[in-house]
Scaffold this motif. Structure first.
Motif, PDB file in Angstrom:
ATOM      1  N   ALA A 286       0.927  -1.366  -0.155  1.00  0.00           N
ATOM      2  CA  ALA A 286       0.126   0.056  -0.192  1.00  0.00           C
ATOM      3  C   ALA A 286       0.870   1.321  -0.046  1.00  0.00           C
ATOM      4  CB  ALA A 286      -1.055   0.006   1.207  1.00  0.00           C
ATOM      5  N   ILE A 287       1.954   1.436   0.901  1.00  0.00           N
ATOM      6  CA  ILE A 287       2.756   2.586   0.933  1.00  0.00           C
ATOM      7  C   ILE A 287       3.307   2.742  -0.590  1.00  0.00           C
ATOM      8  CG2 ILE A 287       4.742   1.338   1.838  1.00  0.00           C
ATOM      9  CD1 ILE A 287       5.571   3.455   3.495  1.00  0.00           C
ATOM     10  N   ALA A 288       4.002   1.739  -1.010  1.00  0.00           N
ATOM     11  CA  ALA A 288       4.696   1.813  -2.674  1.00  0.00           C
ATOM     12  C   ALA A 288       3.523   2.453  -3.592  1.00  0.00           C
ATOM     13  CB  ALA A 288       5.172   0.711  -2.777  1.00  0.00           C
ATOM     14  N   ILE A 289       2.195   1.720  -3.543  1.00  0.00           N
ATOM     15  CA  ILE A 289       1.136   2.380  -4.334  1.00  0.00           C
ATOM     16  C   ILE A 289       0.906   3.892  -4.057  1.00  0.00           C
ATOM     17  CG2 ILE A 289      -1.292   2.322  -4.930  1.00  0.00           C
ATOM     18  CD1 ILE A 289      -1.040  -0.746  -4.441  1.00  0.00           C
ATOM     19  N   ARG A 290       0.651   4.382  -2.870  1.00  0.00           N
ATOM     20  CA  ARG A 290       0.451   5.711  -2.734  1.00  0.00           C
ATOM     21  C   ARG A 290       1.609   6.709  -3.076  1.00  0.00           C
ATOM     22  NH1 ARG A 290      -2.432   3.837   2.898  1.00  0.00           N
ATOM     23  NH2 ARG A 290      -4.288   2.924   1.837  1.00  0.00           N
ATOM     24  N   LEU A 291       2.789   6.187  -2.841  1.00  0.00           N
ATOM     25  CA  LEU A 291       3.971   6.914  -3.138  1.00  0.00           C
ATOM     26  C   LEU A 291       3.957   7.009  -4.745  1.00  0.00           C
ATOM     27  CD1 LEU A 291       6.696   8.405  -2.287  1.00  0.00           C
ATOM     28  CD2 LEU A 291       7.738   6.198  -2.197  1.00  0.00           C
ATOM     29  N   GLY A 292       3.641   6.018  -5.408  1.00  0.00           N
ATOM     30  CA  GLY A 292       3.767   6.120  -6.843  1.00  0.00           C
ATOM     31  C   GLY A 292       2.603   7.076  -7.360  1.00  0.00           C
ATOM     32  N   CYS A 293       1.600   7.121  -6.885  1.00  0.00           N
ATOM     33  CA  CYS A 293       0.684   8.115  -7.207  1.00  0.00           C
ATOM     34  C   CYS A 293       1.123   9.541  -7.094  1.00  0.00           C
ATOM     35  CB  CYS A 293      -0.715   8.031  -6.547  1.00  0.00           C
ATOM     36  SG  CYS A 293      -1.419   6.268  -6.827  1.00  0.00           S
ATOM     37  N   LEU A 294       1.605   9.914  -6.006  1.00  0.00           N
ATOM     38  CA  LEU A 294       2.294  11.117  -5.594  1.00  0.00           C
ATOM     39  C   LEU A 294       3.380  11.706  -6.613  1.00  0.00           C
ATOM     40  CD1 LEU A 294       2.073  13.509  -3.479  1.00  0.00           C
ATOM     41  CD2 LEU A 294       3.464  12.098  -2.185  1.00  0.00           C
ATOM     42  N   LEU A 295       4.231  10.811  -6.836  1.00  0.00           N
ATOM     43  CA  LEU A 295       5.173  11.013  -7.767  1.00  0.00           C
ATOM     44  C   LEU A 295       4.807  11.260  -9.056  1.00  0.00           C
ATOM     45  CD1 LEU A 295       7.957   8.125  -6.746  1.00  0.00           C
ATOM     46  CD2 LEU A 295       7.998  10.666  -6.403  1.00  0.00           C
ATOM     47  N   VAL A 296       3.866  10.436  -9.751  1.00  0.00           N
ATOM     48  CA  VAL A 296       3.042  10.948 -10.785  1.00  0.00           C
ATOM     49  C   VAL A 296       2.613  12.215 -10.966  1.00  0.00           C
ATOM     50  CG1 VAL A 296       1.177  10.195 -12.394  1.00  0.00           C
ATOM     51  CG2 VAL A 296       2.803   8.450 -11.650  1.00  0.00           C
ATOM     52  N   LEU A 386      -3.567  12.488  -9.292  1.00  0.00           N
ATOM     53  CA  LEU A 386      -4.257  12.948  -8.060  1.00  0.00           C
ATOM     54  C   LEU A 386      -5.489  12.009  -7.728  1.00  0.00           C
ATOM     55  CD1 LEU A 386      -3.890  16.723  -8.452  1.00  0.00           C
ATOM     56  CD2 LEU A 386      -2.860  15.183  -6.688  1.00  0.00           C
ATOM     57  N   VAL A 387      -6.153  11.689  -9.001  1.00  0.00           N
ATOM     58  CA  VAL A 387      -7.479  10.984  -8.664  1.00  0.00           C
ATOM     59  C   VAL A 387      -6.979   9.269  -8.231  1.00  0.00           C
ATOM     60  CG1 VAL A 387      -9.336   9.726 -10.058  1.00  0.00           C
ATOM     61  CG2 VAL A 387      -8.793  12.082 -10.173  1.00  0.00           C
ATOM     62  N   ALA A 388      -5.993   8.841  -8.827  1.00  0.00           N
ATOM     63  CA  ALA A 388      -5.471   7.430  -8.405  1.00  0.00           C
ATOM     64  C   ALA A 388      -4.871   7.847  -6.972  1.00  0.00           C
ATOM     65  CB  ALA A 388      -4.261   7.219  -9.420  1.00  0.00           C
ATOM     66  N   LEU A 389      -4.337   8.700  -6.520  1.00  0.00           N
ATOM     67  CA  LEU A 389      -3.735   8.843  -5.344  1.00  0.00           C
ATOM     68  C   LEU A 389      -5.055   8.697  -4.239  1.00  0.00           C
ATOM     69  CD1 LEU A 389      -1.811   9.349  -2.868  1.00  0.00           C
ATOM     70  CD2 LEU A 389      -1.868  11.783  -3.432  1.00  0.00           C
ATOM     71  N   LEU A 390      -6.321   9.471  -4.598  1.00  0.00           N
ATOM     72  CA  LEU A 390      -7.404   9.762  -3.835  1.00  0.00           C
ATOM     73  C   LEU A 390      -8.136   8.045  -3.684  1.00  0.00           C
ATOM     74  CD1 LEU A 390      -9.057  12.878  -4.925  1.00  0.00           C
ATOM     75  CD2 LEU A 390      -8.115  12.328  -2.510  1.00  0.00           C
ATOM     76  N   ARG A 391      -8.231   7.449  -4.752  1.00  0.00           N
ATOM     77  CA  ARG A 391      -8.592   6.071  -5.018  1.00  0.00           C
ATOM     78  C   ARG A 391      -7.950   5.191  -4.011  1.00  0.00           C
ATOM     79  NH1 ARG A 391     -10.784   2.790  -3.407  1.00  0.00           N
ATOM     80  NH2 ARG A 391     -11.969   0.958  -4.168  1.00  0.00           N
ATOM     81  N   SER A 392      -6.406   5.378  -3.859  1.00  0.00           N
ATOM     82  CA  SER A 392      -5.727   4.255  -3.106  1.00  0.00           C
ATOM     83  C   SER A 392      -5.836   4.675  -1.611  1.00  0.00           C
ATOM     84  CB  SER A 392      -4.083   4.658  -3.555  1.00  0.00           C
ATOM     85  OG  SER A 392      -3.481   5.613  -2.889  1.00  0.00           O
TER      86      SER A 392
END
Length: 407
Positions: A286-296, A386-392
């Motif tokens: 989970a932490i890697a997914i959220r970090l990835g969304c933020l980087l994008v 940003l939408v991906a980050l919110l969904r995660s």
């Protein structure tokens, strides 16, 4: 729904996968998937060859992405039903023939048709991910998938570099002749060194496809992964399908080779895949997914703030490819653990969502470019991140160190 045909204790007594075999899987993944992306840096050359506008020319990468999505949906699941090695060999033979046909395409309509077929069989690259998951032990699965995904992503990114350089030197048709040769060599290596991988599911092909809907309906965490990765993949489609067009415009006036060179920047981010695989093994995905969304999201904001800055473009390519890769490795770790008997189907569903996202992103990027220029493309990418980050951040939560998944 096709059922498992193997023991649930599949990791007992299994040895670590040999490094040479991991390298073969990674190279095979990269060479297989690269065929979908050679077209992106040479879109201006295709436009000149057939005397068409920028918007029609941008249909070629979009059609390739759509074919790839169909391949992931219709062909990748076959890896659960038949031996994966034989599936890879059959796809390799067909892909060599189609790449040769692409190199000889006499008009734009033929190019569109064969691009769809090449995309369909470009799912070959993804067949190596469930192979790696099945060969690896549970303790090293995240790391192994990360390494194979590094090969996959390097194939996607470096294909643009290779396509741009070869296109500049010898014309866009030459890259497809070279691609056919590389796929043939990978096929020989797979035939010689990869072990057979017996089917993990019983039943008919029709039942196998119907089981895809069952899997999506059964696992809430799978549905979350599909939407989040699809949103992130849309940023790839928007960026890479319009980059060559932006670089060719004033004030930069750069050619296909320069556009392809940006693949090197993206590849730098892809080398972080094993790190995120280890992070998923140690701390959960989970932490890697959220970090990835933020980087994008941050990468596209940077490029929006500094339009036509080569430094910003390079930094942005590194950051957002790293972010997409971080989420992809983590999502693959999740979905290949949900049901070991359905690994090809689950990975196929994930990549289908990603390719649909990428195809939509390519279309959205082309539309945004034609109406709002590079700023429109960057805004599209930032919004998707940003939408991906919110969904995660919303349920279901992703369990860690557990065999039970939210339903």
């Amino acid at each position: 729904m096709p059922g498992p045909s193997h023991s649930t204790h599949e990791d007992e007594g299994r040895r670590s996968i040999p490094p040479a075999l991991v390298w073969l899987l990674a190279i095979g993944a990269g060479v297989g998937v690269a065929n979908v992306y050679y077209i992106q840096p040479v879109v201006p050359l295709v436009r000149e060859t057939f005397g068409i506008g920028s918007e029609p020319a941008s249909l070629v990468p979009a059609v390739s992405q759509a074919g790839y999505a169909l391949g992931m949906l219709l062909l990748a699941p076959l890896g659960d039903l038949i031996d994966r090695k034989r599936l890879v060999l059959a796809k390799s033979i067909l892909l060599v023939l189609l790449l040769s046909a692409t190199a000889l395409a006499p008009d734009f309509s033929v190019l569109l048709a064969v691009s769809l077929a090449v995309g369909l069989l470009g799912s070959l690259g993804q067949d190596f991910v469930p192979m790696a998951a099945q060969l690896a032990t549970a303790e090293e699965r995240g790391r192994t998938i990360g390494l194979v995904t590094t090969g996959l992503l390097c194939g996607i990114l470096l294909s643009r570099t290779l396509g741009g350089v070869v296109g500049d030197l010898f014309g866009w048709r030459a890259i497809y002749a070279l691609a056919a040769t590389m796929v043939a060599l990978v096929g020989v290596a797979v035939w010689r060194w990869l072990p057979l991988q017996p089917a993990t599911a019983n039943g008919s092909y029709g039942a196998l496809l119907l089981s895809l809907a069952t899997l999506v309906g059964r696992y809430a965490v799978l549905r979350k992964a599909l939407l989040t990765q699809g949103l992130l993949a849309a940023t790839l489609g928007a960026f890479w399908s319009t980059l060559a067009l932006m670089l060719a415009e004033p004030p930069l006036h750069l050619g296909a080779g320069a556009a392809g060179t940006f693949g090197l920047a993206g590849a730098a981010g892809a080398f972080g895949a094993p790190l995120f695989g280890r992070l998923a093994d140690a701390r959960g995905p989970a932490i890697a997914i959220r970090l990835g969304c933020l980087l994008v999201a941050l990468a596209f904001v940077l490029m929006l703030a500094s339009p036509h800055s080569i430094a910003a473009l390079i930094a942005g390519a590194v950051l957002f490819d790293l972010g997409v890769m971080a989420a992809l490795v983590s999502h693959q770790t999740i979905v290949t653990t949900i049901d070991p008997a359905a690994r090809s189907r689950l990975n196929g569903l994930l990549m289908t969502a990603a390719m649909i996202g990428m195809a939509i992103g390519a279309l959205a990027g082309g539309w945004a470019w034609s109406r709002y220029g590079w700023a429109g493309v960057c805004f599209t990418g930032a919004a998707c991140g940003l939408v991906a980050l919110l969904r995660s951040l919303f349920p279901p939560s992703i369990p860690f160190a557990s065999k039970e998944y939210a339903r």
